[in-house]
Design a protein around this motif. Structure first.
Motif, PDB file in Angstrom:
ATOM      1  N   ASP A  11       9.347   0.358   1.245  1.00 16.23           N
ATOM      2  CA  ASP A  11       8.694  -0.948   1.222  1.00 16.23           C
ATOM      3  C   ASP A  11       8.619  -1.462  -0.213  1.00 16.23           C
ATOM      4  OD1 ASP A  11       7.486  -3.192   2.213  1.00 16.23           O
ATOM      5  OD2 ASP A  11       5.586  -2.235   2.742  1.00 16.23           O
ATOM      6  N   THR A  12       8.499  -2.782  -0.325  1.00 17.37           N
ATOM      7  CA  THR A  12       8.269  -3.386  -1.631  1.00 17.37           C
ATOM      8  C   THR A  12       6.779  -3.368  -1.946  1.00 17.37           C
ATOM      9  OG1 THR A  12       8.261  -5.558  -0.541  1.00 17.37           O
ATOM     10  CG2 THR A  12      10.302  -4.861  -1.620  1.00 17.37           C
ATOM     11  N   ILE A  43      10.223   3.121  -7.581  1.00 19.52           N
ATOM     12  CA  ILE A  43      11.373   2.477  -8.205  1.00 19.52           C
ATOM     13  C   ILE A  43      10.908   1.119  -8.724  1.00 19.52           C
ATOM     14  CG2 ILE A  43      13.675   1.521  -7.825  1.00 19.52           C
ATOM     15  CD1 ILE A  43      14.042   3.583  -5.602  1.00 19.52           C
ATOM     16  N   TYR A  44      11.106   0.890 -10.007  1.00 25.06           N
ATOM     17  CA  TYR A  44      10.614  -0.336 -10.633  1.00 25.06           C
ATOM     18  C   TYR A  44      11.743  -1.352 -10.806  1.00 25.06           C
ATOM     19  CZ  TYR A  44       6.511   2.491 -11.721  1.00 25.06           C
ATOM     20  OH  TYR A  44       5.396   3.283 -11.628  1.00 25.06           O
ATOM     21  N   VAL A  45      11.444  -2.617 -10.481  1.00 28.43           N
ATOM     22  CA  VAL A  45      12.401  -3.702 -10.699  1.00 28.43           C
ATOM     23  C   VAL A  45      11.747  -4.770 -11.558  1.00 28.43           C
ATOM     24  CG1 VAL A  45      13.665  -3.310  -8.554  1.00 28.43           C
ATOM     25  CG2 VAL A  45      11.722  -4.881  -8.563  1.00 28.43           C
ATOM     26  N   ASP A  46      12.580  -5.551 -12.217  1.00 28.50           N
ATOM     27  CA  ASP A  46      12.056  -6.593 -13.103  1.00 28.50           C
ATOM     28  C   ASP A  46      11.341  -7.690 -12.326  1.00 28.50           C
ATOM     29  OD1 ASP A  46      13.147  -5.198 -15.200  1.00 28.50           O
ATOM     30  OD2 ASP A  46      14.948  -6.442 -15.327  1.00 28.50           O
ATOM     31  N   ASN A  63      20.555  -1.433  -9.899  1.00 28.09           N
ATOM     32  CA  ASN A  63      20.080  -0.109 -10.314  1.00 28.09           C
ATOM     33  C   ASN A  63      19.094   0.466  -9.305  1.00 28.09           C
ATOM     34  OD1 ASN A  63      21.624  -0.088 -12.654  1.00 28.09           O
ATOM     35  ND2 ASN A  63      20.008  -0.990 -13.909  1.00 28.09           N
ATOM     36  N   ALA A  64      18.222  -0.399  -8.788  1.00 25.46           N
ATOM     37  CA  ALA A  64      17.246   0.053  -7.793  1.00 25.46           C
ATOM     38  C   ALA A  64      17.955   0.504  -6.509  1.00 25.46           C
ATOM     39  CB  ALA A  64      16.253  -1.058  -7.478  1.00 25.46           C
ATOM     40  N   SER A  65      18.951  -0.231  -6.090  1.00 21.66           N
ATOM     41  CA  SER A  65      19.687   0.108  -4.869  1.00 21.66           C
ATOM     42  C   SER A  65      20.427   1.437  -5.022  1.00 21.66           C
ATOM     43  CB  SER A  65      20.678  -1.007  -4.530  1.00 21.66           C
ATOM     44  OG  SER A  65      19.995  -2.235  -4.294  1.00 21.66           O
ATOM     45  N   ILE A 117       8.837  -1.508  -6.701  1.00 22.25           N
ATOM     46  CA  ILE A 117       7.664  -2.115  -7.337  1.00 22.25           C
ATOM     47  C   ILE A 117       8.034  -3.322  -8.192  1.00 22.25           C
ATOM     48  CG2 ILE A 117       5.701  -1.670  -8.846  1.00 22.25           C
ATOM     49  CD1 ILE A 117       5.805   1.234  -7.954  1.00 22.25           C
ATOM     50  N   ASP A 118       7.390  -4.437  -7.903  1.00 25.14           N
ATOM     51  CA  ASP A 118       7.663  -5.713  -8.562  1.00 25.14           C
ATOM     52  C   ASP A 118       7.167  -5.723 -10.013  1.00 25.14           C
ATOM     53  OD1 ASP A 118       8.492  -8.368  -8.772  1.00 25.14           O
ATOM     54  OD2 ASP A 118       6.590  -9.173  -8.031  1.00 25.14           O
TER      55      ASP A 118
END
Length: 265
Positions: free
Chosen positions: A154-155, A210-213, A13-15, A183-184
């Motif tokens: 960037d992460t 963009i948020y990821v789990d 989803n983030a990609s 974002i982690d």
């Protein structure tokens, strides 16, 4: 480390979101992308693949022909890897801070954007990459910079790196940058003292969050992340002693490359 189905879906989803955002920014004149970390690489690679698949499947006469992802052009095809990371050199050189390391790479970026090939930062970077490590050239990416408008992806874990980098860009007059922050843990790890700058960039329309789990590929090595780096802190320490302009902007030289040795970065 156990990778779950939810982790894969979150990355996917983030990609997709990155691909869409980059397609939108292309229409605003943002044609180049700088990838400053190994952590962002898997997302950039997946986003590019998704964009390419969309282009190949959308017929020019369909109702989706004007969709941003129907356009072949995207900043994802104009990537330049410049390693802003500071996860080794800060412990290897006495008195070195993460800010000074990132200042060095900001000055390298500024030299590339402004086509100032005579700057000490740019010349040292090119000397290490082309004469010492000899991992290939990407002059073509440098030559494509036609303005100061570019994407920086960037992460984000604590938020320290992206805040230091964005502050450094502003200090050298590069303020027309669009940031994409991955974002982690959906932002749970961002420290309070960095939140205000990140959210201010978002409110100004200069950052897309963009948020990821879970960033399960972060710091896991090339077998997982698909990218590697070479660290040369000793050379940078010598340069710091001999080059006056490196006193406040210095760091270990990280040379990054994709895990396929035949693929030029």
């Amino acid at each position: 480390m156990i990778v779950t189905q939810e982790d894969i879906i979150s990355y996917t989803n983030a990609s997709i979101e990155i691909a869409i955002r980059c397609a939108e920014l292309w229409k605003q004149g943002y044609e180049m992308m700088i990838v400053p970390s190994r952590g962002a690489h898997p997302f950039v690679d997946n986003a590019r693949a998704f964009h390419s698949r969309c282009v190949s499947r959308i017929d020019t006469g369909s109702i989706f022909a004007n969709w941003p992802l129907a356009n072949l052009q995207t900043p994802l095809n104009n990537q330049m890897y410049l390693p802003f990371t500071s996860d080794f050199g800060a412990n290897a050189i006495s008195g070195l801070s993460s800010k000074t390391i990132r200042n060095f790479w900001v000055n390298v970026t500024k030299s590339i954007v402004e086509k100032d090939k005579g700057s000490s930062f740019y010349k040292f970077f090119r000397y290490i990459r082309d004469n010492v490590v000899k991992i290939g050239h990407h002059d073509y990416a440098e030559d494509r910079f036609s303005s100061e408008k570019f994407i920086f992806i960037d992460t984000v874990i604590s938020g320290q790196a992206v805040v230091e980098i964005s502050d450094a860009f502003e200090s050298v007059g590069l303020s027309n940058i669009q940031y994409i922050f991955i974002i982690d843990e959906n932002g749970k790890k961002i420290k309070d003292n960095f939140k205000s700058k990140i959210f201010r960039l978002q409110q100004m329309g200069r950052a897309h969050l963009i948020y990821v789990d879970r960033l399960f590929t972060e710091d896991q090595g090339p077998a997982v992340s698909g990218i590697w780096s070479i660290v040369l802190p000793e050379l940078m320490e010598v340069a710091r002693e001999e080059i006056p302009s490196f006193q406040d902007a210095v760091g270990p030289v990280y040379i990054t490359g994709k895990s396929n040795p035949e693929q030029e970065i």
